[in-house]
Each structure stands twice: as C-alpha cells, then as structure tokens.
Design an enzyme around this catalytic site. Sequence first.
Site: not given
Length: 502
Positions: A350, A358, A367, A393
């Site tokens: 993770d 983000n 991305d 993620e």
Amino acid sequence: MIASAKKLTVSKTLFLSHLLLALVIIGGMSVARYESEWYRQVNFSATLAKQSLQSQIHPFSAAVGGINYAAMTLPSTIDTLSAIENMLFVEISGVSDFSRKSVVVRYVPNQSKVWRADLASDEVKQSADRVNKLTGMLKLVESYNTLQVRKLNYLLERAKAEQRLLANSVRKEETFELKWEKPTTFTPYYSLDESTYTLHVLLPLRNQNGGSIWAVFDAQELRDFKQSLTYSIVLEALIALSLASLVVYWVAYWIVRPLKRLADSMSKTVNYRSLDGFPELERSDEIGQLAQAYRGLLLKIDQQLDSLRAKSDADSLTGLGSRYKYSHAASTYIERNLRAGKAVGLLICDIDNFKAYNDIYGHMQGDKALVTVAAQLQSKLTNVDLAFRYGGEEFVILCCRRDKAELERVGEQMRRAVEEVNLSHSGNAGYGRITISIGGSLAQLSQAQNEVADFDAMVESLFSTADKALYECKKAGRNRTAWASVFYPVQSGSYPLLGCKK
C-alpha cells in the site's frame, strides 16, 4: 412447383440446394456473431463505467447518510467525476440515516456543475434569515472582543457559502433541462438507450436507508462499433456466400460429401484449432478456399475473444494483473506451489499517504506514481511470481520461494526499490518521498496437511492475515514490512506476527 423441380438437372439441383444451405448457415452464424459481439461490447463498456464509479460509492454513501452536502459539492469531488471519460450526468439520491430526509444532488461533470435538487420551499428563506441574524449579532459585538468577532465571522462566512449554494441550486434546477429519462429497468445494473446512444448505470449506495448513483455516459462509440460490426458481418457474409456460390457452381457429384462435412462442422460449436487436419484444407480448389475462409473467420473470432479476455485480466493503468484476475488465479497458484513443497507468500503493498499525494500533486501525477510503483514492484519479481493491482493504491503480490527468509527478502527488496526511486511526496510526513508499507503472510504445508487443505479458505486466510500485518506497519510508522504465518489447518483464529522491518 414439383413439376418444375423434376425438370432441373442434377447440377442445378445441387447448386440451388447447396446455395440455400450456405445462405442459411452463413446467415445464422452472422446473426449469432452479431448478437454475441454486440452484447459483449455493451457489457464491457458498462463494466468500465461501473468500475469508474466504484471508488465513489463509499464517500457518497457516507455523505448521503450524514446529509453532508459540503462533501458532495467539494471541487475535488467534481474534479473526480469530470475525470471519468464520457460521463454526461450524475444524480446522487437517497435517504439520510438519521432524519430520513431525502437527499438529491446532481452533477454535470463536463461543465463542472453541481447543485442540490432536493430543496424545500423554505430552505432558502431560512438560510437568508440565518445570514441576517449573524450579521446583526456581529454588529452588536464590541470590536475589542476579537475572539467573539472571529467566531461570528467564521459562522457568517459558512452561512453565506450555504446561502450561495442554495441560490445556485435553485437557479440551476430551474434552468436545467434533463435530457435523459431514467430507465425503469436495468439489466442488471445498466441500460443502453439506443435512440440517443446513452449508457445509463445505476449503482446502489451502502448507507443504512439506501440510495443510488445514477450516471449517464455518452455511448456514441457503441453506435460506431455497431455500424462497423454490421458492415463487417454483412461483408464477410457476402464474401462467404459468393465463395460458396462459386464452389457449388463447379461441383460435381464426387464433392458432395466434402461439402456436407463442412456444413456439419458449421452447425457445431468449434474453434479454428479444431479444423486442423481437415482434409479440405489441403485442397487447392474452391472447396479448399471455402474451408480456409471458414477457418479464418473462426480465427478472427478467437482473436477478438482473446483480446477481450486480456483487457479484463490486465489493469489498464499499470499493466499488472487486475483484481478480477487475482480472484481467479490466486487459489490455483497457491495450491500448485504448496503441493510442490514451496513456501508461498501473499504480500499486500500500500502506498503511504497516497490520498495526500493526489490532493497535493493531482490525479494525473498520482496515476504516474502508480505506474512507477508498479514497475518497481515488478522489477523485483521472477517470471513465476504474480503481481496484481487490487484497487486504488493497493497491490497484491503472490510469490513462492524455498523458505520464509527468501520471501521476507523479496518484500524488503520491493520496499527499498520504491523508496530509492526518490519520488517527492511532501505529504508523506517523516520521509518526504513516496514509500510503501507491506503486509505479508506466508504458508508452507506438510504433505499430510496438503491432502486435507482447503485452498480457497487458505487464500482468504492469507489475505486477511497480510491485511492485519499491513495495519501493523501503518501503526508503526509506515515505510516498512511486516510478516505473519498461516499454517493449514488453522488451529486458532489469530496468526503470529513475525515483526515489522524498516
């Protein structure tokens, strides 16, 4: 009619009868192929639309359940919906979990518009009264009472923001023309309106009193696909029919049986490989051409099926295996390697504080970061290991080694590989760059245990245990690995944590 048939020669009878047979077969195959490919393409488009909305179900459910209009009208929410390709309109509706109030919020993502569609007649007046009341209270407060002034100013700004939202919602609801009618039936969660070529998707919310996300997507690509598919099938059918006419025209009695054999094969469920060794394929005359054309048609169908399977098995962003592929491959992989006596590890990786990434750098950079992390994880694996993007993620790795130490080494190598990329992340406190936390679970069974093992249950146990280990990593400060063992059959509901390593 019977008298006319008696006047026909044998060659004419063979020509007409076989031409009719070819027409029926080719028409039936064309219709079947059209229906199959059309349904598959529509279902694929609907699946992509559903996947694009999956990440929004939880936040919208929480917002509807708690009547949190602020969360549903955040710029980030509008940006997320605007980033979904071909989305024309979204309506979030439901009933709150506490006051059972109806909540309806509408979006036009490509215009960045959002408004409430559930306003009561007196809400705007109540909002205006609240602003006036706070304005009056602010005027009565002594200027030296700075704490009270700040408090009232904060409340006043919030009340004005709410008033603007309500006024904006009233204006947009009055001027907005809903171009789409919500379908009464969805099969199972989508409906295609072929009159306007819009794809309607309806997903349920998860709050206590329920609700739904109704999204409308531009499906003009499906119209283009349908036209292309129709043209292709008609053209191929005409070509096949022409070939059949030419072949049948020059037939003689000695080729009736080969033609019948071809017709029989067309009426069965076959693929192009099943035609290997077919004697007509070796012929250089028209019968051989017809056989080759038929085999080519089947090959094209198989290639298209393989392409669709590949799209569903691979994550479109990272190129790793998809969650769908993981659900189908995990049990087989674990069973095969445990029976071979190997130690099998399931690692959940993770990215630390990725939501903050983000928020700070934007979803496009997010991305790119996902692609970079996926490449680093893949670089430390062998060709017998499997890597999947499980969601957002989060990545899942399946690998096998000789013992526990080698598995732990793989996890640490992946963690370091991501850290050493040195991808800046100011929101990852304490590190300043992108890092990952890894929770791993491992299993290695004896021969006796292999004979009674329930490998589907083993997959769930490994994943659950790795998830708990990942939680320990997060709690311990992130950017580290933690492992736990699972041995089958399980004797208790808990698994020993082998430790967190940084």
